[in-house]
Scaffold this active site. Structure first.
Site, short mmCIF file in Angstrom:
data_model
loop_
_atom_site.label_atom_id
_atom_site.label_comp_id
_atom_site.label_asym_id
_atom_site.label_seq_id
_atom_site.Cartn_x
_atom_site.Cartn_y
_atom_site.Cartn_z
N PRO A 114 0.80 -1.23 0.00
CA PRO A 114 0.00 0.00 0.00
C PRO A 114 0.83 1.28 0.00
O PRO A 114 0.44 2.28 -0.61
CB PRO A 114 -0.83 -0.13 1.29
CG PRO A 114 -0.95 -1.60 1.52
CD PRO A 114 0.34 -2.18 1.04
N GLU A 133 4.11 -2.58 -13.10
CA GLU A 133 5.43 -3.08 -13.52
C GLU A 133 6.31 -1.95 -14.07
O GLU A 133 7.05 -2.13 -15.04
CB GLU A 133 5.27 -4.23 -14.51
CG GLU A 133 4.53 -5.40 -13.87
CD GLU A 133 4.43 -6.61 -14.74
OE1 GLU A 133 5.35 -6.83 -15.52
OE2 GLU A 133 3.43 -7.33 -14.63
#
Length: 396
Positions: free
Chosen positions: A146, A375
């Site tokens: 998070p 990514e």
């Protein structure tokens, strides 16, 4: 006979003749994946996207396993052992259907399976890889947290030794396949550095609540991973790697698939715009006959097929063992960014119809907003290339 009379006809679907670079096996694999996607995904994807669900994901995974799409560039353990180019072609066809389907395959094969295949023990490989290759076990990959996305070195998930066991505690966020996975590869801080752990998802203390209310990748299972003092045996750790090298190498492998996949979303949007331009009439003729529309189509075709050519080039380098991470960043940065622009321009050709799920364009555009971020964000890949070009590290 003139030389020009011997030329093959111009193919709007392959204007650069890139298919000439592919051999029959490449084309057969591409056609197999394209046919599967046309039969199993395209008739339903608009409804799945609108509902924010991917129903039957376990059945879809088994079907993808049956055509060799899971871990397809890996060797042994039931994997197909395909070339990097063949894997890339599969990613392109899957994302032409929907980014969520390609994400399912990428996370399964290029992240979870690749981590075990590259860094796992023989026992871990034998236990997990055959069932993952056939799709009966779904995997996920826990790296992002998070509060720590682009800077995974700051992760807070921690594993400590307790006698002969490990005790794993922490949270991971934005995890594809998490709620349906049978195994999770989770990266954590330890007293020895960052290590990877192979975690059965039925372990006590492990949970994976699904993340709802997404406006992107809606036909995809996205979850949080919660590890509340999950006790693991000593042999749960991936033995062959310590440090960020492990997860980053997995990400590089998965990013390569994105280089191809983004062009699938772009191709689908471009084809929708081209077909629409040929048939939609305004001012007495098809809008494809107007100069401004043709300029848009020409520019989109340029970027689409340059992107496919770039993906093919990187695939050949991967097959030759010469592909560098910086080159993957080059492809991911360029192709996702250009794919989004192709989707946006396609939407302008379709006009108001471009926002309808009767057409794929807006669905692809919103999906690519996630692909742009995950990514490695645009900024991270720019800095990777900036460091490679200048020799100066601007990350800190």
């Amino acid at each position: 006979m003139s030389a020009s009379s011997k030329l093959p006809p111009f193919d709007p679907a392959d204007p650069l003749g890139i298919d000439d670079l592919l051999d029959p096996e490449d084309l057969a694999i591409r056609d197999t994946v394209r046919t599967w996607a046309a039969d199993r995904v395209l008739p339903h994807i608009a409804d799945w996207y609108e509902r924010g669900e991917l129903p039957g994901i376990r059945e879809l995974a088994r079907e993808l396993g049956s055509i060799g799409a899971l871990g397809m560039s890996l060797t042994g353990y039931g994997c197909a052992g395909a070339t990097a180019v063949q894997y890339g072609l599969a990613c392109l066809e899957l994302e032409a259907a929907d980014s969520g389907i390609r994400s399912l395959v990428s996370v399964q094969g290029s992240l979870a399976m690749y981590a075990i295949w590259k860094y796992g023990s023989e026992e871990q490989k034998q236990r997990w890889l055959p069932s993952m290759a056939e799709g009966s076990t779904i995997g996920c990959f826990g790296l992002t947290e998070p509060d720590h996305g682009s800077d995974p070195a700051g992760m807070r998930t921690y594993a400590k030794r307790d006698g002969g066991d490990w005790v794993l505690t922490g949270r991971k966020m934005w995890i594809t396949n998490g709620s349906v996975a049978g195994v999770a590869v989770v990266w954590a801080q330890t007293d020895e550095g960052i290590r990877g752990f192979v975690v059965p998802t039925d372990a006590p203390g492990f949970s994976a609540p699904e993340i709802k209310h997404k406006w992107s990748l809606r036909a995809s299972v996205t979850s949080e991973l919660v590890m509340d003092a999950v006790r693991l045996p000593a042999d749960a750790v991936l033995p062959e790697v310590t440090g960020l090298k492990g997860p980053l190498s997995c990400l590089s492998h998965a990013r390569y698939g994105i280089v191809w996949g983004a062009m699938g979303a772009a191709r689908s949007s471009f084809e929708a715009a081209l077909d629409y331009a040929r048939t939609r009439e305004q001012f007495g003729k098809p809008i494809g006959g107007f100069q401004l529309t043709q300029a848009k189509l020409a520019d989109m075709a340029l970027e689409l097929h340059k992107g496919i050519l770039l993906a093919h080039h990187l695939g050949r380098r991967m097959d030759a063992g010469t592909l560098r991470p910086e080159q993957v960043s080059f492809g991911k940065l360029n192709n996702v960014r250009e794919a989004i622009e192709i989707c946006r321009t396609s939407r302008t050709i379709l006009g108001a119809n471009g926002i309808s799920l009767e057409y794929p364009v807006m669905r692809h555009a919103t999906n690519l907003e996630s692909v742009l971020t995950y990514e490695g964000t645009v900024e991270m890949h720019q800095l990777v290339l900036g460091k490679a070009l200048t020799g100066l590290d601007a990350f800190r």
